[in-house]
Design a protein around this motif. Structure first.
Motif, short mmCIF file in Angstrom:
data_model
loop_
_atom_site.label_atom_id
_atom_site.label_comp_id
_atom_site.label_asym_id
_atom_site.label_seq_id
_atom_site.Cartn_x
_atom_site.Cartn_y
_atom_site.Cartn_z
N THR A 173 1.07 11.49 0.81
CA THR A 173 2.18 11.25 1.72
C THR A 173 1.65 10.35 2.82
O THR A 173 0.57 10.61 3.36
N VAL A 174 2.39 9.28 3.15
CA VAL A 174 1.83 8.22 3.99
C VAL A 174 2.55 8.10 5.33
O VAL A 174 3.76 7.88 5.37
N LEU A 200 -7.99 3.48 -4.26
CA LEU A 200 -7.56 4.83 -4.64
C LEU A 200 -8.75 5.67 -5.06
O LEU A 200 -8.86 6.85 -4.70
N SER A 201 -9.65 5.07 -5.85
CA SER A 201 -10.82 5.81 -6.32
C SER A 201 -11.71 6.23 -5.15
O SER A 201 -12.20 7.37 -5.09
N ARG A 202 -11.90 5.34 -4.19
CA ARG A 202 -12.72 5.67 -3.02
C ARG A 202 -12.05 6.74 -2.17
O ARG A 202 -12.72 7.65 -1.65
N MET A 203 -10.74 6.65 -2.01
CA MET A 203 -10.01 7.65 -1.24
C MET A 203 -10.16 9.03 -1.86
O MET A 203 -10.46 10.02 -1.18
N LEU A 235 0.82 -1.21 0.00
CA LEU A 235 0.00 0.00 0.00
C LEU A 235 0.86 1.26 0.00
O LEU A 235 0.62 2.19 -0.77
N LYS A 236 1.87 1.27 0.85
CA LYS A 236 2.70 2.47 0.96
C LYS A 236 3.47 2.72 -0.33
O LYS A 236 3.59 3.87 -0.78
N ASP A 237 4.01 1.66 -0.94
CA ASP A 237 4.74 1.82 -2.19
C ASP A 237 3.84 2.41 -3.28
O ASP A 237 4.26 3.30 -4.03
N THR A 238 2.61 1.93 -3.34
CA THR A 238 1.67 2.42 -4.37
C THR A 238 1.20 3.83 -4.07
O THR A 238 1.23 4.70 -4.93
N LEU A 239 0.77 4.08 -2.84
CA LEU A 239 0.22 5.37 -2.47
C LEU A 239 1.26 6.48 -2.52
O LEU A 239 0.95 7.62 -2.89
N SER A 240 2.51 6.16 -2.18
CA SER A 240 3.56 7.17 -2.18
C SER A 240 3.91 7.64 -3.59
O SER A 240 4.54 8.69 -3.75
#
Length: 225
Positions: free
Chosen positions: A26-27, A109-112, A16-21
């Motif tokens: 910022t995670v 990601l879409s929901r976020m 998750l962190k690799d993708t979101l970053s």
């Protein structure tokens, strides 16, 4: 925009962190409920992704504690529990959405992004501020319909400004949005990024409010008032 990821599965956190970053986020990470409860109350997150099955303090109790303390950051519950009554309990406790495992990253990601848009008063994935247009789905910012060439941090900073047009944002608030909690920050970093953005944007679109912070001005709507 800074988010808090609360999960005790190390491998899932890494994914998750690799993708979101790599996106606009910022995670910060919390691995147990007690740490999560503290971070959620201590910092202003644009969104929190919360697992229910946590060590030391379960996710539902953490969520109830946040809401009792008037913490308003939106929360997506992420869990393997898929019974309907679990979802009801989470929503009643103050969750804004509920995603069950396994899940597709693009759905999360879409929901976020949808929740963050809604919280900031935007109904669509395109956010237009004066001559700027932010396409959240493609993570591209356009200036007069031409894509801006931005570094990753420049994009994150300008996107955060565009979610909060005409608001005065402090230097500390902007720094919090760009860097993880344990990152060693240079006090002059924000000034450097602001200077770079000003070279790429219309004159006086980003104002310095002396002693307070910075403000992205909606040139079109402000001029029509």
């Amino acid at each position: 925009m800074k988010i808090l990821l609360v999960e005790d599965n190390i491998e899932l956190i890494k994914q998750l962190k690799d993708t979101l970053s790599k996106t606009e986020f910022t995670v910060d990470v919390a691995y147990d409920g007690i740490e999560a409860e503290f971070l959620g109350k201590e910092f202003n997150y644009s969104l929190i992704v919360l697992d229910l099955g946590l060590p030391k303090m379960d996710g539902l109790s953490v969520l109830k504690s946040w809401r009792s303390a008037k913490m308003t950051s939106p929360v997506i519950v992420l869990t393997a529990r898929d019974e309907w009554h679990e979802k009801v309990h989470a929503i009643d406790a103050g969750a804004d959405d509920y995603v069950t495992k396994p899940f597709h990253m693009q759905e999360l990601l879409s929901r976020m992004r949808a929740i963050i848009r809604r919280v900031n008063g935007h109904s669509q994935s395109l956010i237009t501020i004066g001559p700027l247009c932010l396409d959240l789905s493609s993570q591209i910012i356009y200036l007069q319909e031409m894509p801006l060439s931005l570094t990753h941090h420049e994009y994150k900073l300008l996107a955060y400004f565009m979610h909060h047009p005409n608001q005065i944002l402090s230097k500390s608030a902007l720094t919090e949005q760009l860097y993880e909690q344990d990152f060693d920050r240079d006090s002059n970093t924000i000034e450097v990024f602001i200077a770079r953005l000003r070279k790429k944007l219309p004159k006086e679109m980003i104002l310095t409010v002396r002693g307070t912070g910075y403000q992205l001005i909606d040139l079109v709507n402000n001029a029509s008032r």
